[in-house]
Structures are given as structure tokens and as C-alpha cells.
Enzyme design. Structure first.
Site, PDB file in Angstrom:
ATOM      1  N   ILE A 168      -7.846  -0.808   4.728  1.00 28.17           N
ATOM      2  CA  ILE A 168      -7.045  -0.256   3.764  1.00 28.17           C
ATOM      3  C   ILE A 168      -5.690  -0.401   4.062  1.00 28.17           C
ATOM      4  CG2 ILE A 168      -6.682   1.986   2.599  1.00 28.17           C
ATOM      5  CD1 ILE A 168      -9.537   0.446   2.257  1.00 28.17           C
ATOM      6  N   ASP A 169      -5.247  -0.222   5.350  1.00 26.59           N
ATOM      7  CA  ASP A 169      -3.799  -0.421   5.904  1.00 26.59           C
ATOM      8  C   ASP A 169      -3.242  -1.998   5.336  1.00 26.59           C
ATOM      9  OD1 ASP A 169      -2.907   1.861   7.105  1.00 26.59           O
ATOM     10  OD2 ASP A 169      -4.360   1.413   9.093  1.00 26.59           O
TER      11      ASP A 169
END
Length: 435
Positions: A168-169
Site C-alpha cells: 500500500i505504501d
């Protein structure tokens, strides 16, 4: 000259998503100035995976090449003035502070655009600037959990399965770069700056375009089976299977062909688009039992001969030895003044005329403070005063030279890394897990 040469990016971000986004712009030639506290960004002092360095931890090295460091105390009036002097000549501003922090430090969008109306201001948050979750911590695992993706893998009854990377980062970072470049293009055409808002929750959902649409349009729920399976919406077999000496990944093979190779009449008779979904456990049981009879290499050769999609399952040591990874120059190796030889993932794209490059390694905290303040027109005595009162800080070691980019892999360095005992091969990992 990189594609973004001549552009300046002011990076006030921390952790991964923001620093990775700013680093990608630096890879493309932008002058990225990392504004960090006088003690340095916290990630300098919090080693991911326990990988401490001499002066800089591995995680910081991975996310902050091609930047200069300006160490300022933004809680002091002098430090705040210095950052606004920097903003006045910048093109892009990146921050991922918790809700309300940018306002308290005087670097929120309204304050920044008063200094520079043409700025492209990139704000990265966990869940959005407002709403019921605005004040929640935006951390990768938490967003994976909220995104629904953890129920796309694993077995029924098992705990939800997180990804093995900071997925997700990373997708948030690339979304931020995409938004920044689109806003820069708009500014080139109109002269107008704008706010680019990116949040991790939306990015986590956007990357699941297919999966969520299967549910929203097709009405098919996530169904995990009784045996390991790589993705709940993809027909079997799909996943990693043990062989005689390791593992092989097998993706959606023709069941008739696979059944012939495995000597399974039952498998050959199945309808892959029906049974491939409704009889996943049966299929995976047949494949699992059969694949342990030969080595990974033997299966890969046989599958390739018959046009089936398969690959070896690598640990990091295997990745570094892979001939395609070496051919592509997927990793870059350069010399850092305090950390020595640094090998790290390179660039996810190629440009034929304005290739990305490593022009400098991750900076020491405040390494470029004096240099950058002088570029802003600060006289030497004013810089000395800022340093003396603690509104700014500089690294006191000798000025570090720029990194020498190999623009690819150093095979000798890769060989040394691949032999590290902590980087077990896929076979050794299997042995360790079954011991």
C-alpha cells in the site's frame, strides 16, 4: 539531463510513501531537497528488519537517494522562514504529516501557495484529510487489512494473509508521482498550481480494480478453499507448489495438458472455467501430490515445452543471481561515503532520452544545509546564526561526494550479497521451514 531536470521538489515527508514518491522524481533529475528535523528524520534511527548502517539505516538508504538534506527546526520562526524561502523557488511540495501538523508548522496548502501560487502541493494521508478516519494512523498493514485484499489468498479458516511487501505504501507513492506529473503538465499549459491529494485507502482500493469489480458487478464473493490457493478469484491451480527440491509457481494452466503431464485422467477431464473455480481444493490436491515427484528444474523445463505458465519461487539470494535481473540492471550499485557499497532496487521504467540515474546517495542529516541556504541568498553570517541558535543544523563531517552510479548491477557485488547466509535460497528456506 533527466526528464525533470530544472524542477525543484521540496520533500517534507517521512516513512515510505512520501519519501519514495520524492525519490522517484529525483531519479528523473529533479532537485529534491529533503527538509528534515535538526535531529534527522525518524527513519534514520529506526532500522527496518534490524538492518543498521554506519550512519544511515538500510530503509533510509532505500528511499532517499538523489536528495539533498536541509535540517531545520520548523517550530522556530527562523526555520519556518527558511523553508518558505525554499518553497518560493520550488515546483513541487510533498508532505505526509498527520492531520493538523502541516497547519501547525505553517506548511499547509493555503500557507504554501501564498508563498508560491504556482506550486504543485502533494498531500499524502492515510484515509483522507477529513471524514471519520482522518485522525487514524495510516500504516501499510492496517490499510491492507481495511482494503479487503487479505481475504484474496490463503485457506478458509486461516487468518487473513498480508502481502510480503509494503504494497500500500508503494502504490500510494506511485499514485502521488502520477498526480504530481499530471499537475505539472497542467501548470505547463496554464501556469496554475494546484493541490494533489492522495490517500492510502483510495490507493489500496484502486489497485484492486479487477477484484472489487468482480464483486460489485459480478456479485461473486471472496471464497477461500480448504487448501492453499494464490488468489480467490483465479481458477486453480494458481499458487506455489512444493517440488522434490524446492517450489514452483504455476498459474492457470490448461487442465487437459497439465493432467496429461501429471498422469491424471481426472484432471484432464475437468472443465477449467467451471471446475477450476468450484473444485479448487481437488485440483490443488492432485497437483500438490504430483509435483513432489520431480525437481523444480525438471518441471520448469517440461512446463515450458508444453506452453504452461510456471516459474521458480525465489528468495532474495536467488533474485540477485537471476540472469534476467542482471541483464535488466534491475538493481543499482553505488559507493556511499559512510555506508560503503550500496546495492538497492533501481528504476521501474526506462526512458530512451532522459534516463533516470543515481547522482547522489541518501544524504546525511543536514549534509546540504549550508549549501542550500547559500543558494537561497543567505549570507554566511546569517547561516552561522541559524546554526548557532538551533533553527538549522548541518552534518559536521566532511562534505560527502556524490554517489557514482553504475547505471546497473555490479555482478561482483551481487555475488557477495547472494552468498550472505541470511539470504537463504528458496530450497534452504524450505528445509528450514520443515525442520
Amino acid at each position: 539531463m533527466g526528464a525533470l531536470s530544472g524542477y525543484r521538489v521540496v520533500d517534507l515527508s517521512i516513512a515510505m510513501a512520501g519519501p519514495l514518491a520524492a525519490m522517484r522524481m529525483g531519479d528523473l533529475g529533479a532537485d529534491v531537497v529533503k527538509v528534515e528535523p535538526v535531529t534527522g528524520e525518524w527513519q534514520r534511527h529506526a532500522p527496518a528488519g534490524g538492518a543498521t548502517g554506519n550512519r544511515i539505516n538500510a530503509s533510509f538508504l532505500a528511499l532517499n537517494r538523489n536528495k539533498r538534506s536541509l535540517a531545520l527546526d520548523l517550530k522556530s520562526p527562523a526555520g519556518r522562514q527558511a523553508v518558505h524561502d525554499l518553497i518560493a523557488g520550488a515546483d513541487v511540495f510533498v508532505q505526509n504529516y498527520r492531520t493538523g501538523v502541516a497547519e501547525r508548522l505553517g506548511v499547509d496548502y493555503e500557507s504554501v501557495r501564498r508563498t508560491n501560487p504556482g506550486i504543485v502541493y502533494v498531500s499524502i494521508s492515510g484515509y483522507g484529510k477529513d471524514g471519520p478516519y482522518a485522525n487514524r494512523p495510516g500504516q501499510d498493514l492496517l490499510l491492507q487489512a481495511m482494503s479487503g485484499a487479505m481475504y484474496n489468498v490463503g485457506r478458509e479458516g486461516d487468518p487473513p494473509q498480508p502481502a510480503g511487501t509494503y504494497t500500500i505504501d508503494a502504490i500510494t507513492a506511485y499514485s502521488a508521482v502520477e498526480g504530481a506529473l499530471a499537475a505539472l503538465l497542467h501548470r505547463e499549459r496554464t501556469g496554475e498550481g494546484q493541490l494533489v491529494s492522495v490517500n492510502m485507502l483510495d490507493a489500496a482500493l484502486a489497485v484492486q480494480a479487477q477484484e472489487l469489480t468482480i464483486y460489485t458487478v459480478g456479485g461473486v464473493p471472496q471464497r477461500r478453499g480448504g487448501r492453499p490457493h494464490g488468489h480467490t478469484y483465479i481458477r486453480a491451480p494458481y499458487g506455489a507448489f512444493a517440488t522434490a527440491d524446492g517450489h514452483v509457481a504455476l498459474a492457470m494452466p490448461n487442465l487437459a495438458v497439465l493432467g496429461g503431464l501429471l498422469g491424471s485422467a481426472e484432471l484432464s477431464a475437468m472443465d477449467e472455467n467451471v471446475d477450476g473455480h468450484t473444485r479448487r481444493d481437488d485440483i490443488n490436491a492432485i497437483v500438490s501430490a504430483a509435483l513432489t515427484t520431480r525437481t523444480t528444474g525438471e518441471w520448469l523445463e517440461l512446463f515450458a515445452e508444453h506452453g504452461l505458465w510456471a516459474s521458480p519461487v525465489y528468495a532474495y539470494a536467488d533474485v540477485l543471481r537471476d540472469p534476467q535481473v542482471r541483464h535488466n540492471g534491475s538493481l543499482v550499485t553505488y559507493e556511499h561515503p559512510t555506508e560503503g557499497t550500496v546495492t538497492t532496487p533501481g528504476f521501474p521504467f526506462r526512458l530512451s532520452r532522459t534516463a533516470p540515474e543515481v547522482s547522489r546517495g541518501a544524504p546525511l542529516a543536514g549534509e546540504h544545509t549550508r549549501e542550500l541556504l547559500a543558494e537561497l541568498g543567505y549570507a554566511a553570517d546569517r547561516i552561522d546564526a541559524l546554526l548557532a541558535e538551533g533553527a538549522a543544523a548541518q552534518d559536521r563531517s566532511a562534505q560527502a561526494p556524490s554517489a557514482q552510479d553504475s547505471s546497473g548491477q555490479d555482478p561482483a557485488a551481487q555475488d557477495q550479497l547472494a552468498q550472505r547466509p541470511v539470504a537463504q535460497s528458496a530450497t534452504r528456506q524450505q528445509e528450514a521451514s520443515t525442520a
